[in-house]
Scaffold this active site. Structure first.
Site, PDB file in Angstrom:
ATOM      1  N   TYR A 101       4.049   6.993   9.531  1.00  0.00           N
ATOM      2  CA  TYR A 101       3.548   5.534   9.374  1.00  0.00           C
ATOM      3  C   TYR A 101       4.222   4.434   8.869  1.00  0.00           C
ATOM      4  O   TYR A 101       4.491   3.354   9.080  1.00  0.00           O
ATOM      5  CB  TYR A 101       2.032   5.691   8.406  1.00  0.00           C
TER       6      TYR A 101
ATOM      7  N   PRO B 140      -3.562   0.134  18.811  1.00  0.00           N
ATOM      8  CA  PRO B 140      -3.030   0.065  17.359  1.00  0.00           C
ATOM      9  C   PRO B 140      -3.235   0.892  16.345  1.00  0.00           C
ATOM     10  O   PRO B 140      -3.119   0.528  15.242  1.00  0.00           O
ATOM     11  CB  PRO B 140      -4.526  -1.101  17.401  1.00  0.00           C
TER      12      PRO B 140
ATOM     13  N   LYS C 116       1.851  -0.065  15.080  1.00  0.00           N
ATOM     14  CA  LYS C 116       3.610  -0.108  14.971  1.00  0.00           C
ATOM     15  C   LYS C 116       3.801  -1.562  16.295  1.00  0.00           C
ATOM     16  O   LYS C 116       4.459  -1.183  16.268  1.00  0.00           O
ATOM     17  CB  LYS C 116       3.486   1.929  16.115  1.00  0.00           C
TER      18      LYS C 116
ATOM     19  N   HIS D 158       1.021  -0.906  -0.193  1.00  0.00           N
ATOM     20  CA  HIS D 158      -0.023  -0.471   0.002  1.00  0.00           C
ATOM     21  C   HIS D 158       0.664   1.201  -0.340  1.00  0.00           C
ATOM     22  O   HIS D 158       1.289   1.605   1.156  1.00  0.00           O
ATOM     23  CB  HIS D 158      -0.956  -0.040   1.029  1.00  0.00           C
TER      24      HIS D 158
ATOM     25  N   TYR E 275      -9.132   5.391   8.000  1.00  0.00           N
ATOM     26  CA  TYR E 275      -9.303   5.322   9.293  1.00  0.00           C
ATOM     27  C   TYR E 275     -10.724   6.280   9.251  1.00  0.00           C
ATOM     28  O   TYR E 275     -10.119   7.591   9.285  1.00  0.00           O
ATOM     29  CB  TYR E 275      -7.867   5.791  10.078  1.00  0.00           C
TER      30      TYR E 275
END
Ligand code: RFL
Ligand code: PHB
Length: 395
Positions: A387, A295, A299, A74, A203
């Protein structure tokens, strides 16, 4: 029964197994001692997103065949505010960095399969594991298995036994310092054999609470919704779960959600936690034994991997070059990186979730922060570089 090895590893989760493979590649003897059986450890549905460093380590250790075939790369991720979705082009913002969707269960299968093939030894079903002699030159590990008492003499002990393990507790209370935030909500997760709503993650911040659209493969979806800590999974029928998820994702995304039977429905609490130091005498801590993140930033497992990447190199330096520089710096280096992941995970949680104490001002600030992210390349780059995973050398 008495045994001898160079490095005793407590726990066969990602931290313990990656370390065992690294040490094997460097010709260092190690024994992994695990409380549960293989099926149990392999069966735990947990993390889904691998940072580049985790993928690189799997390649370096010759563990990436299936990952190359089945992992979903991704280059972007999506945020949604009350149903309005925008994309963060992580690859474009970070010189091409990506993350790979490949479940922790798959990682564990690969690690255990290769351990068997390469003769990396693991003791399963070890009861009453205890550590001793950590502040001297002759540390050891004791356990019982099928009624037989065992003792392992070693040079070092590495506590990779997760948040509920025994290793952290072996550090004297006047040395150990812990830092903690417990969040007033949990994540209700569900897995279904249906195609994902979107080819990337979403998200979602919604007035009713957070939701996450994730996946394991093109035919398996992983969804989460924020829930109260005292909720009972039994009260969440599949229909209720899908209805609430679709509300929070918003009408446009909801139209792309395929419903199906949910299996592995479970509630996980959210916590930030750090234990310092990560070394005491001949004991090192790695992974969840030393730190927990909520979460939201994906990570947890990656942090376990970056700890053992540093520790594996430090132990190789000790045995190969007779230098303890790496070992001596391990705790400070690992903590510096862990705290950055703590900060990111805390921040990402705080801008995406509904807190019970939030008033109208707090909500406006949250929406403004997300709006800022939508419009600012600088803000997006900061999210993207965290990220995809900060480089080890930045720690
Ligand atoms: P683990 O995976 O907890 O492994 C520790 C191992 O040690 C064993 N053990 C013992 N062995 C011997 N003696 C004892 N006394 C022992 N006590 C425990 C345990 O049986 C276990 O096999 O820790 P490790 O290796 O540090 O790896 C950490 C990751 O597993 C963890 O950070 C992630 O799974 C966290 N996490 C997530 N991380 C992500 O990056 N993305 C996610 O989406 C994500 N979802 C999750 C998660 C963790 C969850 N937990 C802890 C319940 C979802 C859940 C529900
Ligand atoms: C998951 O797919 O389980 C997952 C993905 C991203 C997260 C957390 C969990 O931030």
């Amino acid at each position: 029964m008495r045994h001898r090895t160079q490095v005793a590893i407590i726990g066969a989760g990602p931290a313990g197994m990656f370390l065992a493979h690294m040490l094997r590649a460097d010709g260092i003897d190690a024994l992994v001692i695990e409380r549960r059986d293989r099926a149990y450890v392999e069966g735990r549905v947990r993390a889904g997103v691998l940072e580049q460093g985790t993928v690189a380590l799997m390649r370096r250790l010759g563990l990436s065949d299936r990952l190359e075939r089945e992992g979903l790369v991704h280059g972007g991720t999506n945020l949604s505010v009350d149903g309005d979705v925008f994309r963060i082009d992580m690859a474009a913002l970070t010189d091409g960095a990506t993350v790979t969707v490949y479940g922790q269960q798959e990682v564990m299968r690969d690690l255990f399969g290769a351990a068997e093939a390469r003769g990396v030894p693991i003791v399963w079903d070890a009861e009453d594991v205890a550590l001793d002699g950590l502040d001297g030159d002759h540390p050891g590990v004791t356990w019982r298995r099928e009624g037989v008492a065992h003792r392992l003499d070693c040079d070092f002990v590495v506590g990779c036994d997760g948040y509920h393990g025994v290793s952290r507790g072996a550090i004297p209370a006047d040395v150990l310092r812990t830092f903690e935030r417990v969040y007033p909500f949990g994540w209700l997760g569900g897995l279904a054999d249906v195609p994902p709503a979107c080819h990337e993650l979403i998200y979602a911040n919604h007035e009713r609470g957070f939701a996450l659209a994730s996946m394991r493969s093109p035919t398996r979806s992983r969804y989460y919704i924020q829930c109260a800590l005292d909720e009972d999974v039994a009260d969440w029928s599949d229909d209720r779960f899908w209805d609430e998820l679709c509300l929070r994702l918003g009408r446009d995304t909801a139209a792309t959600v395929t419903r199906g039977t949910l299996f592995e429905k479970s509630i996980a609490p959210l916590r930030s936690f750090v234990a310092e130091p990560m070394r005491w005498g001949r004991l090192f801590l790695a992974g969840d034994a030393a730190h927990i993140v909520p979460p939201t930033g994906a990570k947890g497992m990656n942090l376990a991997v970056s700890d053992v990447t540093m520790l594996g190199a430090a132990l190789a330096e000790h045995y190969r070059d007779h230098s303890d520089a790496g070992i001596d710096h391990y705790s400070a280096r690992a903590l510096a990186r862990a705290w950055k992941a703590e900060r990111f995970s805390w921040w990402f949680t705080s801008i995406t979730h509904r807190f019970p104490t939030m008033d109208a001002f707090d909500r406006r600030i949250q929406v403004a922060e997300l709006d800022y992210l939508r419009g600012s390349t600088a803000a997006q780059r900061a999210l993207a570089e965290n990220y995809v995973g900060l480089p080890l050398e930045a720690a």
